[in-house]
Design an enzyme around this catalytic site. Structure first.
Site, PDB file in Angstrom:
ATOM      1  N   GLY B  31       0.797  -1.227   0.000  1.00  0.00           N
ATOM      2  CA  GLY B  31       0.000   0.000   0.000  1.00  0.00           C
ATOM      3  C   GLY B  31       0.824   1.269   0.000  1.00  0.00           C
ATOM      4  O   GLY B  31       0.292   2.351  -0.194  1.00  0.00           O
ATOM      5  N   CYS B 243     -25.858 -12.550 -21.214  1.00  0.00           N
ATOM      6  CA  CYS B 243     -25.591 -13.857 -20.604  1.00  0.00           C
ATOM      7  C   CYS B 243     -26.453 -14.116 -19.373  1.00  0.00           C
ATOM      8  O   CYS B 243     -26.355 -15.174 -18.757  1.00  0.00           O
ATOM      9  CB  CYS B 243     -24.113 -14.000 -20.264  1.00  0.00           C
ATOM     10  SG  CYS B 243     -23.608 -13.078 -18.807  1.00  0.00           S
ATOM     11  N   CYS B 265     -22.640  -7.230 -19.173  1.00  0.00           N
ATOM     12  CA  CYS B 265     -21.442  -7.381 -18.356  1.00  0.00           C
ATOM     13  C   CYS B 265     -20.349  -6.456 -18.879  1.00  0.00           C
ATOM     14  O   CYS B 265     -20.134  -6.362 -20.087  1.00  0.00           O
ATOM     15  CB  CYS B 265     -20.894  -8.807 -18.447  1.00  0.00           C
ATOM     16  SG  CYS B 265     -21.965 -10.037 -17.722  1.00  0.00           S
TER      17      CYS B 265
END
Lengths: 264, 294
Positions: B31, B243, B265
């Protein structure tokens, strides 16, 4: 309670032989005093007399060239500020201390709402509940006489007096023991000044705050402080109880300062 | 043309070593933003110069590269970067999430869960999560060093005060390994939970800002929130029109000028894999096939 009384006999902040020089220029020299819990000390003097330098030394924002400042931490131990790590110093600033700037834009985040300005210190010490942060923020806005309806407005939409009051709320929200104020009424008109002074006087006595107020305005010193230090050329030339110094000044310079107040 | 004038994967070996050193440091301190000497790349800033440099530094001859842009394998940016490495490194490329060893991404984490051994490389425009709250970079570095993150909650507070809920929907701040607060690049917050305890190595490259940071595999990544306003994912409330998936992140596609729209999607590989498995949505016939028949 007995402990509390015993604690009050001990100084909260002590300066010993404090000095700051920039090369040959001496901004401040040989300042020593002790500040007790609940006591308000005013530092007065003309521009360039070293007041602001002294305030920065006392609040550990500037490293002294000579002498030291020690502060009694919550555990009752006096610590030299120079020996504190940066993390500890900054933690002190978020919890035990407050700093009210002359220009509220320096002490506030002008682009975020008033509520977040007050809440920031709480979030910095780990508060993680929005509802509680907001409740505390609104109760503080109420205490400094800011309309609750303005809680979501950014301080840049506030008037000068409101900004200064917001700055005070932001500083007091974590229950500090010591507040530094640098010309807190500078740049405000007389009626707004009066209201602000009244508010500060009440808060200081209600919360039992110790405060160090730097001002060139003797009226502010008279209204707020118990003791006064008069500075000239980087030295403290006179110190004593406020009424005593202002009503019966001994030093010629203090006499000049007092006599140069315009009659109201 | 095999572009023999270029070193393998475009960058010279010394530059790659410099970037790898930064990557190793970033992995060691999860990080933390490690500065690196970002190079001029043959593409504009904002198009993934940081991600491309990280990819170039870690790519080996056996790697299989996948590049996605907003989840899609077939947008200009994704295709260009894929071709760039096919040309300069000669590595195999794929659109399949499962087959890839290195995945460079802009704004999405693939829907299919990543497995050990994979590396996900993010393109990062602004690595500093505190940027718009505290303008002084010296101050934000100090805040990271001392772990002072109260200010990050000020942003979330402002969201709730203004909108009644945490309205930040992308670049949602996370705390990595219980230490550093990190900007996960502008991925939608829907993807934040996928970063937590992920089996793959995640590397972040910011070219313009000259920073690299990382999340090693199986590291805790927690989205910041309030007790009374907990973090939640957001997705459009609809199945994918192609889908039928109910759990994938959706793109909204405007289909005419009368307000019709469809949701599909955003991860094209995920969607196509599902369609190949026989899943169907409400608009399953692909538009170009309709054209052929009509």
């Amino acid at each position: 309670m007995a402990d509390q009384e015993k604690d009050d006999d001990q100084p909260l902040l002590m300066a010993e032989g404090l000095g700051k020089s920039y090369g040959r220029l001496i901004a401040c020299r040989d300042v020593s005093f002790a500040l007790y819990p609940g006591e308000v000390l005013a530092i007065v003097g003309e521009s360039g007399s070293g007041k602001s330098t002294l305030l920065q030394l006392l609040s550990a924002q500037l490293a002294p060239s000579a002498g030291r400042v020690s502060y009694r931490m919550r555990d009752g131990v006096m610590r030299d500020l120079a020996s504190l790590g940066e993390a500890e110093r900054r933690f002190l600033f978020r919890t035990d201390w407050g700093y009210v700037h002359q220009d509220p834009a320096q002490g506030l985040r002008m682009a975020v709402s008033a509520g977040a300005n007050v809440g920031e210190r709480l979030m910095a010490v780990g508060w993680n509940h929005y509802g509680r942060i907001r409740d505390t923020a609104s109760s503080w806005l109420e205490r400094v006489e800011i309309d609750i309806a303005r809680i979501d407005d950014a301080p840049r939409t506030y008037s000068g007096g409101m900004r200064q009051r917001l700055q005070i709320a932001r500083n007091l929200v974590t229950g500090p023991l010591l507040v530094f104020m640098d010309e807190p009424t500078g740049g405000l008109d007389v009626s707004v000044q009066a209201r602000l002074l009244d508010l500060m006087r009440n808060l200081v006595s209600e919360l039992g705050l110790a405060a160090i107020v730097v001002t060139h305005d003797l009226a502010v010193a008279r209204l707020l402080s118990h003791r006064v230090m008069v500075m000239k050329g980087g030295r403290v030339i006179e110190t004593g109880l406020t009424d005593q110094v202002l009503d019966d000044p001994r030093e010629p310079y203090t006499q000049l300062l007092v006599s140069s107040i315009l009659p109201a | 043309m095999n572009a023999p004038a270029y070193n393998f994967a475009y960058l010279d070996e010394q530059t790659k070593r410099m970037i790898r050193r930064a990557i190793l440091k970033a992995i060691a301190v999860p990080g933390y933003q490690v500065p690196f000497a970002s190079r001029e790349m043959p593409m504009p800033y904002g198009w993934g110069t940081g991600g491309v440099q990280v990819t170039a530094a870690i790519l080996g001859r056996d790697d299989v590269l996948k590049v996605i842009d907003q989840g899609s394998d077939d947008t200009t940016n994704a295709i260009s970067i894929r071709k760039f490495f096919a040309k300069t490194a000669g590595v195999a490329t794929t659109t399949s999430t499962a087959d890839a060893t290195v995945i460079q991404t802009r704004h999405r984490i693939p829907e299919a869960s990543l497995h050990a051994g994979q590396v996900l490389v993010y393109q990062v425009p602004i690595p500093e999560p505190l940027r718009f709250l505290e303008p002084r970079e010296t101050e934000t570095r100090r805040m990271h060093a001392l772990g002072e993150y109260g200010l990050m909650h000020v942003k979330l507070y402002e969201d709730i005060a203004r909108f009644g809920h945490i309205a930040t929907s992308y670049a949602y701040p996370v705390k990595v390994n219980a230490r550093y607060v990190m900007d996960p690049s502008p991925t939608p917050k829907f993807d934040n939970p996928k970063m937590d305890n992920c089996a793959a190595l995640q590397l972040f490259g910011a070219g313009r800002e000259k920073r690299i940071y990382a999340i090693p595999p199986y590291t805790s990544v927690v989205s910041l929130d309030f007790e009374d306003h907990p973090f939640n994912r957001y997705r459009h409330d609809a199945p994918c029109a192609l889908c039928g998936a109910n759990d994938s992140y959706l793109d909204e596609i405007v289909t005419d000028d009368k307000g019709s729209r469809m949701f599909v999607c955003s991860d094209t590989d995920f969607c196509e894999t599902r369609q190949a498995q026989g899943h169907r949505g409400s608009e399953s016939a692909a538009p170009h096939e309709e054209m052929v028949h009509g």
